[in-house]
Write an enzyme that holds these catalytic residues in place. Sequence first.
Site, mmCIF file in Angstrom:
data_model
loop_
_atom_site.group_PDB
_atom_site.id
_atom_site.type_symbol
_atom_site.label_atom_id
_atom_site.label_comp_id
_atom_site.label_asym_id
_atom_site.label_seq_id
_atom_site.Cartn_x
_atom_site.Cartn_y
_atom_site.Cartn_z
ATOM 1 N N ASP A 70 28.933 -49.376 13.009
ATOM 2 C CA ASP A 70 28.135 -49.983 11.933
ATOM 3 C C ASP A 70 28.459 -49.305 10.615
ATOM 4 O O ASP A 70 29.019 -48.208 10.581
ATOM 5 C CB ASP A 70 26.633 -49.893 12.233
ATOM 6 C CG ASP A 70 26.104 -48.459 12.248
ATOM 7 O OD1 ASP A 70 26.818 -47.564 12.741
ATOM 8 O OD2 ASP A 70 24.973 -48.231 11.752
ATOM 9 N N GLU A 117 23.992 -46.008 13.781
ATOM 10 C CA GLU A 117 24.029 -44.648 13.217
ATOM 11 C C GLU A 117 23.477 -44.653 11.809
ATOM 12 O O GLU A 117 22.720 -43.768 11.422
ATOM 13 C CB GLU A 117 25.458 -44.108 13.241
ATOM 14 C CG GLU A 117 25.549 -42.590 13.112
ATOM 15 C CD GLU A 117 25.437 -42.083 11.679
ATOM 16 O OE1 GLU A 117 25.137 -40.896 11.505
ATOM 17 O OE2 GLU A 117 25.647 -42.864 10.724
HETATM 18 N N1 BES Z 1 29.221 -39.761 8.807
HETATM 19 C C1 BES Z 1 27.944 -39.538 8.210
HETATM 20 C C2 BES Z 1 27.485 -38.096 8.303
HETATM 21 C C3 BES Z 1 28.287 -37.247 7.389
HETATM 22 C C4 BES Z 1 28.089 -37.363 6.030
HETATM 23 C C5 BES Z 1 29.241 -36.399 7.877
HETATM 24 C C6 BES Z 1 28.868 -36.650 5.164
HETATM 25 C C7 BES Z 1 30.015 -35.690 7.019
HETATM 26 C C8 BES Z 1 29.856 -35.829 5.666
HETATM 27 C C9 BES Z 1 26.925 -40.445 8.866
HETATM 28 O O1 BES Z 1 27.408 -41.749 9.031
HETATM 29 C C10 BES Z 1 25.727 -40.565 7.964
HETATM 30 O O2 BES Z 1 25.827 -41.161 6.931
HETATM 31 N N2 BES Z 1 24.596 -40.038 8.387
HETATM 32 C C11 BES Z 1 23.370 -40.259 7.734
HETATM 33 C C12 BES Z 1 22.308 -40.139 8.783
HETATM 34 C C13 BES Z 1 21.112 -40.998 8.574
HETATM 35 C C14 BES Z 1 21.372 -42.414 8.242
HETATM 36 C C15 BES Z 1 20.188 -40.869 9.772
HETATM 37 C C16 BES Z 1 23.143 -39.245 6.647
HETATM 38 O O3 BES Z 1 23.651 -38.112 6.723
HETATM 39 O O4 BES Z 1 22.475 -39.590 5.672
HETATM 40 MN MN MN Z 2 29.292 -41.742 9.842
HETATM 41 MN MN MN Z 3 27.248 -42.801 7.054
#
Ligand code: BES
Ligand code: MN
Ligand code: MN
Length: 461
Positions: free
Chosen positions: A87, A152
Amino acid sequence: MSDLDRYLTEHDRRIHDELFDLLRIPSVSARSEHAADVRRAAEWVRDSLARVGFEASTNETPGHPIVLAEWRNAPGAPTVLVYGHYDVQPAEPLDLWLSPPFEPTLRDGRIYARGSVDDKGQLFLHMKALEAHLAVRGKLPVNVIVLAEGEEEVGSENLERFIEANAKRLAADAVVISDSSMFGPGQPSILSSLRGLAYFQIDVVGPTVDLHSGSYGGAVVNPATALARIIATFHDANGHVAIPGFYDAVRDWGNDARAAIRELPFDEQGFRHETGAPALGGEVGYSTLERIWTRPTCELNGLLSGYTGEGAKTVLPSKAMAKVSCRLVPDQSPEDIGRLMDAHVQRVAPSGVTVTVQHLHGGRPWRAELEGPVFEAARRALGAAFGKEPVVVGEGGSIPVVGDFQRILGTPVLLMGFGLPGENAHAPNEWMSDENFVKGAKAVAAFWDELPASRSQLSAK
Ligand code: BES
Ligand code: MN
Ligand code: MN
């Protein structure tokens, strides 16, 4: 060049065509009008893995489907679970994109599309590394489970239950994830930590309708002002979070880990420049990397109240709303922080308005144990593919499922991401470095060869 590298190079054109097909599907998990697209992306991933030899299925949840694909023809060998998400975040604001978000475009060595780096490109390079093994050698050196979710970006609401319900089937010796960034171009990186998350919506309601601010203002409590006063209590003048008890569960990061952060060649001016902000700022007493990787925050994500259109309108708004998210570090938990937030907001809420706090979603923080054969295998594979030793870095973002894997499956989690700083994840003009996409697939293909051949060797430290 290895047989696997040669395969990936020879099939480079088709592999890119396939990636672009996946990127064309607008699998925006947050938007109900895209539910059918999200499903289409799940089926695309399932069919793609089935074609190269996996037993693959889509599994229904109350939300978006979970793709599960298995290849278990290496008896006695370890089992590794690869996790990714298919997603993507909403693409808005659309007018800021230089090419449309769901028409992938290769420009200047960058693959521009929503989801290119987060996380379709990184999930797909794993799929192609697996394909290389199966196509060239007819087998994989280990048993592999691929778990790809479609929620996610909306908090992985249904994944924890799925893992709990299928814990036996998902049992693995290691979990591998590519959904993060490298420290810089050409610098392969292994993640040592992720922050957790506790997300809130605060609603303040006063009069039943907007009121004339002359006829009523001064005699009726203004919800926008009340909300501003509540928000202003979240931090002290030094940038510390001032919610009582907020830091109680914070585990000391340790001197070694702090020293390791100081040794990284961090370009603070470049970081500031990337943000476009006139200056950096945060909690007093910590460096920029410490602030992002090791310290919890309480961040205002959105504010809504009153008249915001053209010109002036003298009105006393009937309500005000804020979105607030706290990033958490070990051993804070979203549940504890939720309780502290509830108590604090009710304590500081002015009288004359009704204040409610909703808990939207949460995720646990995570810190890695960076030792053992899985990490050694990753170090060697990344070092060979990029021609440079990987560094160990922290991360300020969250991947909620990581803590669940560790807790439910009791499995070490390896995070090796192939993104880059400045790739505009969640923002307009998201891109993934094409070089990292290509080298990432080769590194992951080599990683499978670097793993020990037997389970007992893998669990030995
Ligand atoms: N891939 C990201 C997490 C991430 C962000 C890893 C920056 C490394 C660098 C993930 O898809 C994400 O965006 N996570 C969200 C989580 C939330 C929606 C529960 C976040 O970190 O805001
Ligand atoms: Mn991600
Ligand atoms: Mn993300």
